[in-house]
Design a protein around this motif. Structure first.
Motif, PDB file in Angstrom:
ATOM      1  N   ARG A  72      37.493  41.277  33.748  1.00 35.00           N
ATOM      2  CA  ARG A  72      36.947  40.138  32.713  1.00 35.00           C
ATOM      3  C   ARG A  72      37.191  38.903  32.955  1.00 35.00           C
ATOM      4  NH1 ARG A  72      39.194  41.367  28.224  1.00 35.00           N
ATOM      5  NH2 ARG A  72      40.331  43.353  28.663  1.00 35.00           N
ATOM      6  N   LYS A  73      38.493  38.710  33.505  1.00 34.54           N
ATOM      7  CA  LYS A  73      39.099  37.302  33.793  1.00 34.54           C
ATOM      8  C   LYS A  73      38.240  36.647  34.839  1.00 34.54           C
ATOM      9  CE  LYS A  73      43.260  34.752  34.667  1.00 34.54           C
ATOM     10  NZ  LYS A  73      44.624  34.863  35.113  1.00 34.54           N
TER      11      LYS A  73
ATOM     12  N   ARG B 292      41.193  44.248  32.488  1.00 38.10           N
ATOM     13  CA  ARG B 292      41.425  42.701  32.162  1.00 38.10           C
ATOM     14  C   ARG B 292      41.113  41.759  33.353  1.00 38.10           C
ATOM     15  NH1 ARG B 292      47.167  41.248  29.534  1.00 38.10           N
ATOM     16  NH2 ARG B 292      46.276  42.849  28.042  1.00 38.10           N
ATOM     17  N   GLN B 293      41.371  41.952  34.495  1.00 36.51           N
ATOM     18  CA  GLN B 293      41.348  41.234  35.804  1.00 36.51           C
ATOM     19  C   GLN B 293      39.866  41.003  35.918  1.00 36.51           C
ATOM     20  OE1 GLN B 293      43.920  39.710  37.127  1.00 36.51           O
ATOM     21  NE2 GLN B 293      42.261  38.530  38.302  1.00 36.51           N
TER      22      GLN B 293
END
Length: 387
Positions: free
Chosen positions: A176-177, A173-174
């Protein structure tokens, strides 16, 4: 049914059978499997299980096949009837898999191995197109992960593996963020920047070519445009051919999709610029004589030779620098055009058709960016509502 034989070794009696398990999925050679069990009952049960799984297509025999061999098998199947650019994209995506995991036996591949591949690509897999040893984009990692899943699905169908260990592996997720923030920072030109750039290049030889990029044509479409596709009397152009680079080789082909093949009415400023550029090319041909190429393209060099997308980008960047405007990709210039149209009342269906997209939602998600002027207009509308 193959006979189960009693064998004795080192004073111990065991039971053995040999069963045909079909051709090797990599080499195509016939394979037989030898199985030895402690009791005849165990041997009979195992023989029945193998035969049943073989006949129903779910049997997975022990194999020394590597990940690299599975990748080669998949590429041969997946690229049988695709364009050169697509074939190259598949090969590029799987090159990371082969580099990081190629020597590993495919039956020993785990989810942890695939996660390791993802982490390596995000942090240090880059070799070209930037600083070596740095991370690749989330999009590149996602494409590779998708291709690996497809290869493992083929492995299941060919009886090489029992399950797809990449199926549930995701990009952190990090990452992608952070990628989303980078893309958000890459904003297209504002209306003022477009006008400043055009004012600077108004007398430039490539003024008409720059205008074509700013009315929403892709770089490959600009390079592929022929004079026979332009009707200066009617004020229209037809987008039918693209000209792009694939692994250093020039590829000319039809547009990306049926929607990409489109006819566009030309703004008067573009029609005038094209008229001027055509006259200039005629003068250049006269001056060059037999040395002139006469390729029939709109975007050409001084000797009439068709140009490539990297040539077009370099010329555009040189002019951005001399104009002292913010450097953006030519694709961002395309975004600026489509955003301006969408933010100034042009119907969504028209914007999508102009862009050459079949999916209206894709145009809005990827190409349309709210600019300060449109947000100010929204604020004024809200003020009317709120009194």
């Amino acid at each position: 049914m193959a006979e189960i034989k009693k064998v004795t070794a080192r004073g111990k009696t065991r039971y053995r059978f040999v069963v045909d398990i079909g051709p090797d999925p990599v080499t195509g050679k016939r394979r037989q499997l030898t199985v030895t069990k402690d009791t005849k009952k165990e041997a009979e049960a195992e023989q029945a299980r193998i035969r049943h799984q073989r006949d129903t297509g779910v049997f997975v025999a022990p194999s020394k096949a590597t990940v690299a061999e599975l990748v080669a098998l998949w590429l041969a199947a997946a690229t049988r009837d695709v364009e050169a650019a697509t074939k190259r994209s598949y090969e590029d995506a799987m090159r990371y898999v082969v580099t990081h995991l190629g020597e590993k036996r495919v039956q020993q591949l785990s989810e942890e191995d695939v996660e390791s591949l993802v982490d390596w690509m995000l942090t240090s897999a880059r070799r070209i197109g930037g600083k070596p040893g740095t991370g690749l984009s989330v999009r590149t990692v996602s494409l590779t992960l998708g291709r690996l899943r497809a290869a493992l699905n083929l492995g299941i169908r060919r009886g090489l593996v029992a399950r797809n260990v990449a199926e549930h592996v995701t990009i952190p997720r990090q990452a992608r963020k952070a990628d989303k923030l980078r893309r958000k920072a890459r904003t297209p030109w504002t209306e003022a920047e477009v006008k400043e750039f055009l004012g600077h290049v108004a007398g430039d030889r490539l003024y008409a070519v720059m205008l074509l990029s700013l009315i929403g044509l892709r770089p490959a479409e600009v390079c592929g445009l022929r004079w026979e596709d332009v009707d200066l009397t009617a004020g229209t152009l037809s987008v039918e051919i693209t000209r792009t680079l694939v692994a250093g080789e020039v590829i000319e082909k039809d547009t990306k999709s049926e929607a990409g093949d489109r006819a566009l009415p030309l703004p008067e400023i573009v029609r005038t610029a094209l008229r001027t550029f055509r006259k200039r090319q005629a003068a250049e041909q006269l001056a060059a004589g037999e040395g002139y190429d006469a390729s029939g393209r709109v975007a050409v060099d001084e000797l009439g030779r068709a140009v490539k997308t990297d040539w077009l980008r370099r010329r555009a960047y040189e002019r951005m620098q001399s104009a002292e405007v913010r450097k953006v990709r030519l694709y961002d210039a395309r975004h600026a055009c489509l955003s301006w149209m969408a933010n100034n009342g042009v119907p969504d269906t028209v914007v999508s058709a102009w862009a050459g997209h079949a999916d209206l939602g894709f145009t809005k998600r990827v190409y349309v960016h709210p600019d300060p002027q449109s947000l100010k207009a929204g604020s004024e509308r809200l003020a009317d509502l709120l009194g």
